[in-house]
Design a protein around this motif. Structure first.
Motif, PDB file in Angstrom:
ATOM      1  N   SER A 203       0.087  -3.354  13.381  1.00 28.16           N
ATOM      2  CA  SER A 203       0.551  -3.371  11.992  1.00 28.16           C
ATOM      3  C   SER A 203      -0.099  -2.233  11.222  1.00 28.16           C
ATOM      4  CB  SER A 203       0.206  -4.715  11.337  1.00 28.16           C
ATOM      5  OG  SER A 203      -1.203  -4.915  11.344  1.00 28.16           O
ATOM      6  N   CYS A 204       0.415  -2.019  10.016  1.00 24.28           N
ATOM      7  CA  CYS A 204      -0.181  -1.060   9.087  1.00 24.28           C
ATOM      8  C   CYS A 204      -0.112  -1.681   7.702  1.00 24.28           C
ATOM      9  CB  CYS A 204       0.551   0.281   9.139  1.00 24.28           C
ATOM     10  SG  CYS A 204      -0.153   1.539   8.039  1.00 24.28           S
ATOM     11  N   ASN A 205      -1.175  -2.370   7.311  1.00 24.12           N
ATOM     12  CA  ASN A 205      -1.203  -3.110   6.052  1.00 24.12           C
ATOM     13  C   ASN A 205      -1.886  -2.304   4.953  1.00 24.12           C
ATOM     14  OD1 ASN A 205       0.097  -5.360   7.135  1.00 24.12           O
ATOM     15  ND2 ASN A 205      -1.825  -6.266   7.831  1.00 24.12           N
ATOM     16  N   ILE A 206      -1.418  -2.521   3.734  1.00 28.32           N
ATOM     17  CA  ILE A 206      -1.963  -1.856   2.548  1.00 28.32           C
ATOM     18  C   ILE A 206      -2.588  -2.926   1.662  1.00 28.32           C
ATOM     19  CG2 ILE A 206      -1.435  -0.395   0.556  1.00 28.32           C
ATOM     20  CD1 ILE A 206       1.097   0.499   2.113  1.00 28.32           C
ATOM     21  N   TYR A 207      -3.876  -2.762   1.331  1.00 22.80           N
ATOM     22  CA  TYR A 207      -4.609  -3.742   0.542  1.00 22.80           C
ATOM     23  C   TYR A 207      -5.135  -3.096  -0.733  1.00 22.80           C
ATOM     24  CZ  TYR A 207      -4.905  -6.245   5.036  1.00 22.80           C
ATOM     25  OH  TYR A 207      -4.612  -6.871   6.221  1.00 22.80           O
ATOM     26  N   SER A 208      -5.400  -3.939  -1.720  1.00 23.13           N
ATOM     27  CA  SER A 208      -6.133  -3.510  -2.909  1.00 23.13           C
ATOM     28  C   SER A 208      -7.423  -4.317  -2.974  1.00 23.13           C
ATOM     29  CB  SER A 208      -5.303  -3.728  -4.179  1.00 23.13           C
ATOM     30  OG  SER A 208      -5.123  -5.112  -4.421  1.00 23.13           O
TER      31      SER A 208
ATOM     32  N   PRO B 116      10.322   5.463   9.097  1.00 24.61           N
ATOM     33  CA  PRO B 116       9.421   4.384   8.667  1.00 24.61           C
ATOM     34  C   PRO B 116       9.554   4.150   7.170  1.00 24.61           C
ATOM     35  CG  PRO B 116       8.184   6.388   9.135  1.00 24.61           C
ATOM     36  CD  PRO B 116       9.593   6.642   9.576  1.00 24.61           C
ATOM     37  N   PHE B 117       9.125   2.968   6.723  1.00 25.66           N
ATOM     38  CA  PHE B 117       9.244   2.625   5.309  1.00 25.66           C
ATOM     39  C   PHE B 117       8.165   1.607   4.951  1.00 25.66           C
ATOM     40  CE2 PHE B 117      11.971  -0.061   7.837  1.00 25.66           C
ATOM     41  CZ  PHE B 117      11.730  -1.351   7.376  1.00 25.66           C
ATOM     42  N   ILE B 118       7.933   1.429   3.652  1.00 25.65           N
ATOM     43  CA  ILE B 118       6.928   0.500   3.153  1.00 25.65           C
ATOM     44  C   ILE B 118       7.623  -0.688   2.517  1.00 25.65           C
ATOM     45  CG2 ILE B 118       5.059   0.151   1.484  1.00 25.65           C
ATOM     46  CD1 ILE B 118       4.249   3.019   1.857  1.00 25.65           C
ATOM     47  N   VAL B 119       7.170  -1.886   2.872  1.00 28.66           N
ATOM     48  CA  VAL B 119       7.638  -3.126   2.255  1.00 28.66           C
ATOM     49  C   VAL B 119       6.498  -3.680   1.410  1.00 28.66           C
ATOM     50  CG1 VAL B 119       8.463  -5.468   2.640  1.00 28.66           C
ATOM     51  CG2 VAL B 119       9.231  -3.621   4.139  1.00 28.66           C
ATOM     52  N   PHE B 120       6.704  -3.797   0.104  1.00 29.08           N
ATOM     53  CA  PHE B 120       5.669  -4.300  -0.797  1.00 29.08           C
ATOM     54  C   PHE B 120       5.805  -5.816  -0.985  1.00 29.08           C
ATOM     55  CE2 PHE B 120       5.876   0.182  -1.987  1.00 29.08           C
ATOM     56  CZ  PHE B 120       4.527   0.508  -2.041  1.00 29.08           C
ATOM     57  N   SER B 121       4.667  -6.469  -1.205  1.00 26.81           N
ATOM     58  CA  SER B 121       4.667  -7.916  -1.444  1.00 26.81           C
ATOM     59  C   SER B 121       5.399  -8.249  -2.733  1.00 26.81           C
ATOM     60  CB  SER B 121       3.228  -8.442  -1.495  1.00 26.81           C
ATOM     61  OG  SER B 121       2.532  -8.135  -0.304  1.00 26.81           O
ATOM     62  N   ASN B 122       5.224  -7.417  -3.748  1.00 31.68           N
ATOM     63  CA  ASN B 122       5.950  -7.565  -5.005  1.00 31.68           C
ATOM     64  C   ASN B 122       7.333  -6.924  -4.853  1.00 31.68           C
ATOM     65  OD1 ASN B 122       6.936  -7.619  -7.600  1.00 31.68           O
ATOM     66  ND2 ASN B 122       5.193  -6.573  -8.530  1.00 31.68           N
ATOM     67  N   PRO B 123       8.420  -7.692  -5.010  1.00 30.99           N
ATOM     68  CA  PRO B 123       9.763  -7.122  -4.819  1.00 30.99           C
ATOM     69  C   PRO B 123      10.062  -5.948  -5.745  1.00 30.99           C
ATOM     70  CG  PRO B 123       9.848  -9.528  -4.940  1.00 30.99           C
ATOM     71  CD  PRO B 123       8.464  -9.122  -5.350  1.00 30.99           C
TER      72      PRO B 123
ATOM     73  N   SER C  13     -12.933  -9.520  -0.094  1.00 27.92           N
ATOM     74  CA  SER C  13     -12.234  -9.404  -1.376  1.00 27.92           C
ATOM     75  C   SER C  13     -11.182  -8.306  -1.333  1.00 27.92           C
ATOM     76  CB  SER C  13     -13.245  -9.109  -2.498  1.00 27.92           C
ATOM     77  OG  SER C  13     -13.979  -7.943  -2.196  1.00 27.92           O
ATOM     78  N   LYS C  14     -10.070  -8.608  -0.697  1.00 30.22           N
ATOM     79  CA  LYS C  14      -8.963  -7.653  -0.659  1.00 30.22           C
ATOM     80  C   LYS C  14      -7.656  -8.435  -0.748  1.00 30.22           C
ATOM     81  CE  LYS C  14      -8.791  -7.319   4.421  1.00 30.22           C
ATOM     82  NZ  LYS C  14      -9.871  -8.269   4.727  1.00 30.22           N
ATOM     83  N   THR C  15      -6.656  -7.799  -1.338  1.00 29.09           N
ATOM     84  CA  THR C  15      -5.357  -8.438  -1.552  1.00 29.09           C
ATOM     85  C   THR C  15      -4.283  -7.617  -0.862  1.00 29.09           C
ATOM     86  OG1 THR C  15      -6.071  -9.262  -3.714  1.00 29.09           O
ATOM     87  CG2 THR C  15      -3.710  -9.253  -3.265  1.00 29.09           C
ATOM     88  N   LEU C  16      -3.439  -8.276  -0.080  1.00 31.90           N
ATOM     89  CA  LEU C  16      -2.367  -7.590   0.636  1.00 31.90           C
ATOM     90  C   LEU C  16      -1.282  -7.155  -0.344  1.00 31.90           C
ATOM     91  CD1 LEU C  16      -1.212  -6.742   3.401  1.00 31.90           C
ATOM     92  CD2 LEU C  16      -0.085  -8.974   3.496  1.00 31.90           C
ATOM     93  N   LEU C  17      -1.029  -5.845  -0.390  1.00 31.64           N
ATOM     94  CA  LEU C  17       0.009  -5.297  -1.269  1.00 31.64           C
ATOM     95  C   LEU C  17       1.323  -5.054  -0.545  1.00 31.64           C
ATOM     96  CD1 LEU C  17      -1.761  -2.639  -3.518  1.00 31.64           C
ATOM     97  CD2 LEU C  17      -1.181  -4.996  -4.067  1.00 31.64           C
ATOM     98  N   GLY C  18       1.242  -4.713   0.726  1.00 31.70           N
ATOM     99  CA  GLY C  18       2.449  -4.398   1.465  1.00 31.70           C
ATOM    100  C   GLY C  18       2.115  -3.922   2.863  1.00 31.70           C
TER     101      GLY C  18
END
Length: 264
Positions: free
Chosen positions: A94-99, A32-39, A67-72
């Motif tokens: 899915s497995c989403n990461i938010y800030s 498995p791996f993480i894909v971030f919204s910011n390249p 109030s959350k922002t999708l990071l990856g």
């Protein structure tokens, strides 16, 4: 005359290791791996708090937060994308990461919603990705449900129950989650156990909060109040909306061990 019933059988032409040569080895799954919204993100991320939702009530609370922002996203190669929607949905695998956008950088908070199945043999790989590599948090809160098959005692579907397990460093902290400990003799396994073990290994403050029943509006309110107590600035006003709609879907999934007397 030889006794065919008691006489030892003739030796095999092959040793057991030789027989295994004819069996095709199983194909290993990609990691498995993480894909971030910011390249080009600035890694590792160092949030002051990482909250990981595994249980259905906690996933519902996370989904309701405005109030959350999708990071990856964490990608499991064996889990297909088919059926997922363009916008985040509780039905997605899915497995989403938010800030939390309302929190400044010095006290950044990350949320992880684990909506995909993670097999026991893949739990350690996922735990390493979420804790200690690209993400190094100061404190971790894990939210999961109690499985009645692993609980030493009878669980009533009408009774709300919550308990905790925590790492050694969390026990020494001044501010902690105010809950009773998970009773001795009961078992926690799977991804949640692996995440908490990862925190212990990395000497990170970690708490696993487990609740019962798995589907209940009362547990949703408990999780919302718990998060509000941990993060006072959190906006949970929308959490109580559509609870009746959520509750009407909960009957689709039942715990097969619920009526068993095996663990009384």
């Amino acid at each position: 005359m030889e006794d065919v019933l008691t006489e030892n059988p003739p030796p095999s032409r092959f040793f057991q290791d030789d027989l295994n040569n004819f069996v095709q080895p199983p194909e290993s799954l990609p990691s498995p791996f993480i894909v971030f919204s910011n390249p080009k993100p600035e890694l590792p991320l160092r949030p002051s708090l990482l909250i990981i939702a595994v249980s259905s009530p906690s996933l519902y609370v996370f989904h309701s937060l405005p109030s959350k922002t999708l990071l990856g996203s964490l990608i499991m190669p064996e889990v297909p994308f088919s059926g997922n929607t363009m916008e985040p949905s509780l039905e997605d695998k899915s497995c989403n990461i938010y800030s939390l956008s309302s929190i400044d950088d010095k006290n950044s908070i990350l949320l992880v919603s684990v909506q995909l199945p993670v097999s026991p043999e893949r739990s350690n790989l996922v735990s390493r990705l979420l804790i200690g590599q690209d993400i190094i948090p100061e404190r971790v809160i894990i939210l999961d449900s109690i499985q009645s098959r692993n609980f030493r005692g009878k669980l009533s579907p009408d009774e709300t129950l919550a308990a905790k397990l925590e790492t050694s460093s969390e026990k020494k902290a001044t501010s902690r989650v105010n809950l009773d400990y998970f009773p001795s003799g009961s078992v926690i396994d799977g991804l949640s156990a692996s995440l908490l073990s990862r925190c212990q290994l990395k000497n990170i403050r970690g708490t696993l909060v487990i609740s019962w029943p798995e589907f209940s509006p009362s547990v949703i309110r408990f999780v919302g109040a718990l998060l509000k107590n941990i993060v006072p600035s959190l906006d949970i006003a929308s959490v109580n909306k559509d609870l009746e709609k959520y509750s009407s879907r909960t009957g689709l999934k039942k715990d097969a061990w619920l009526d068993s007397d095996l663990y009384t």
